[in-house]
Design a protein around this motif. Structure first.
Motif, PDB file in Angstrom:
ATOM      1  N   LYS A  32       3.636 -23.510   4.832  1.00  0.00           N
ATOM      2  CA  LYS A  32       2.555 -23.379   3.851  1.00  0.00           C
ATOM      3  C   LYS A  32       1.413 -22.520   4.372  1.00  0.00           C
ATOM      4  O   LYS A  32       1.025 -22.615   5.541  1.00  0.00           O
ATOM      5  N   GLU A  33       0.872 -21.685   3.455  1.00  0.00           N
ATOM      6  CA  GLU A  33      -0.305 -20.890   3.765  1.00  0.00           C
ATOM      7  C   GLU A  33      -1.455 -21.828   4.127  1.00  0.00           C
ATOM      8  O   GLU A  33      -1.512 -22.964   3.663  1.00  0.00           O
ATOM      9  N   GLY A  34      -2.351 -21.352   4.963  1.00  0.00           N
ATOM     10  CA  GLY A  34      -3.462 -22.197   5.380  1.00  0.00           C
ATOM     11  C   GLY A  34      -3.201 -22.817   6.732  1.00  0.00           C
ATOM     12  O   GLY A  34      -2.554 -22.220   7.604  1.00  0.00           O
ATOM     13  N   GLN A  35      -3.674 -24.039   6.921  1.00  0.00           N
ATOM     14  CA  GLN A  35      -3.648 -24.655   8.245  1.00  0.00           C
ATOM     15  C   GLN A  35      -2.238 -24.860   8.799  1.00  0.00           C
ATOM     16  O   GLN A  35      -2.037 -24.778  10.013  1.00  0.00           O
ATOM     17  N   ARG A  59       4.268 -15.715   1.171  1.00  0.00           N
ATOM     18  CA  ARG A  59       2.866 -15.957   0.772  1.00  0.00           C
ATOM     19  C   ARG A  59       2.073 -16.670   1.866  1.00  0.00           C
ATOM     20  O   ARG A  59       1.248 -17.542   1.588  1.00  0.00           O
ATOM     21  N   ASN A  60       2.338 -16.282   3.102  1.00  0.00           N
ATOM     22  CA  ASN A  60       1.569 -16.864   4.208  1.00  0.00           C
ATOM     23  C   ASN A  60       1.158 -15.810   5.235  1.00  0.00           C
ATOM     24  O   ASN A  60       0.815 -16.148   6.375  1.00  0.00           O
ATOM     25  N   GLU A  61       1.169 -14.546   4.836  1.00  0.00           N
ATOM     26  CA  GLU A  61       0.806 -13.475   5.775  1.00  0.00           C
ATOM     27  C   GLU A  61      -0.637 -13.613   6.262  1.00  0.00           C
ATOM     28  O   GLU A  61      -0.927 -13.334   7.429  1.00  0.00           O
ATOM     29  N   GLU A  62      -1.546 -14.025   5.380  1.00  0.00           N
ATOM     30  CA  GLU A  62      -2.938 -14.173   5.802  1.00  0.00           C
ATOM     31  C   GLU A  62      -3.057 -15.234   6.895  1.00  0.00           C
ATOM     32  O   GLU A  62      -3.764 -15.047   7.891  1.00  0.00           O
ATOM     33  N   GLY A  63      -2.386 -16.360   6.701  1.00  0.00           N
ATOM     34  CA  GLY A  63      -2.418 -17.421   7.707  1.00  0.00           C
ATOM     35  C   GLY A  63      -1.770 -16.990   9.009  1.00  0.00           C
ATOM     36  O   GLY A  63      -2.249 -17.344  10.102  1.00  0.00           O
TER      37      GLY A  63
END
Length: 279
Positions: A32-35, A59-63
């Motif tokens: 999951k994206e985020g923590q 959908r977790n590239e930013e994390g």
């Protein structure tokens, strides 16, 4: 960490364009994206991993990018892979998708950029876009994912550029023997996704070998990957599993036991058939 364990992170393969790629990496599919993904990436890097595999569709590239930065590990020491999704394929749209991935990751250069699936209408133009990105220095190595032999032959014929990597579903029940032989012959590095069969490791042979070598069934399978010369990127979000998955460089399967695992092959897929992609 022991010297044997360190080998998991310092040893690797030299790709067909001279770029070094670690044998073992962390996959973040369905993380999951985020923590959750930030923690997984930081944990893996703290334990010594130096290869992280993501994709636009995860959908977790930013994390992933945040985890890379917060880890404190120098950027040049980390091998980062991402992929262009099916809906973004085509020449110009791939260039745009790449730029978006790069911004989300917060990276100037991507180590390995892959075509996620061979979408019939667009994969040839998508590959040409990746060739361009590499020539311009935005990507260190380019490759594909879920490509069959005929897909590989087509893009090589089109451009004269041989992919550095083909990341495919690969595990004891789907040994991809013809594809592995073809990639070896043409200098393409095979990489395994879903190497642990999504945790479906309750197979008597694997348990017997785990008992024999004092390892877990997962470690037996990951070692089998390495001994076949296949890069592997098991996914986990727990420190215990991330650590365990790396402890595969302090033992070696006998040739007989490798053959025993080979015999489990049923050409059985967990994921879609690459010749019938409908998404």
């Amino acid at each position: 960490m022991t010297t044997h364990a360190n080998q998991a992170f310092t040893e690797g393969v030299i790709l067909n364009n001279g770029v070094h790629m670690p044998w073992l990496g962390l996959g973040v599919y369905k993380t999951k994206e985020g923590q959750e993904v930030i923690h997984s990436v930081k944990t893996a890097l703290e334990l010594g991993y130096r290869s992280i595999d993501t994709a636009a569709i995860y959908r977790n590239e930013e994390g992933v990018g945040q985890g890379l930065r917060e880890s404190g590990v120098p950027r040049d020491d980390i091998f980062v892979t991402t992929k262009v999704w099916n809906a973004d394929q085509g020449y110009e749209s791939t260039l745009q998708a790449f730029d978006a991935s790069r911004q989300r990751l917060g990276l100037e250069t991507i180590d390995l950029y892959l075509v996620h699936w061979a979408v019939t209408a667009t994969y040839r133009e998508t590959w040409k876009a990746l060739v361009h990105l590499q020539k311009e220095g935005f990507v260190r190595a380019i490759g594909v994912s879920n490509f069959q032999i005929h897909h590989l032959q087509q893009i090589i014929e089109d451009t004269g550029v041989i992919p550095a990597v083909n990341q495919v579903e690969y595990h004891p029940q789907l040994a991809q023997k013809e594809l592995l032989a073809y990639t070896r012959e043409h200098g393409i590095q095979l990489e395994a996704w879903s190497p642990l069969m999504q945790g479906k490791l309750d197979v008597p042979v694997l348990q017997q070998l785990a008992d024999k070598y004092g390892k877990s069934p997962a470690q037996i399978v990951l070692r089998w990957d390495i001994q076949h010369g296949v890069v592997t990127i098991p996914k986990s979000v727990t420190e215990h599993r991330i650590r365990e998955n790396a402890a595969i460089f302090d033992f070696e399967l006998s040739a007989e036991d490798v053959a025993l695992i080979d015999s489990l092959n049923e050409n059985k897929r967990i994921g879609p058939d690459p010749d019938h992609v409908t998404f």
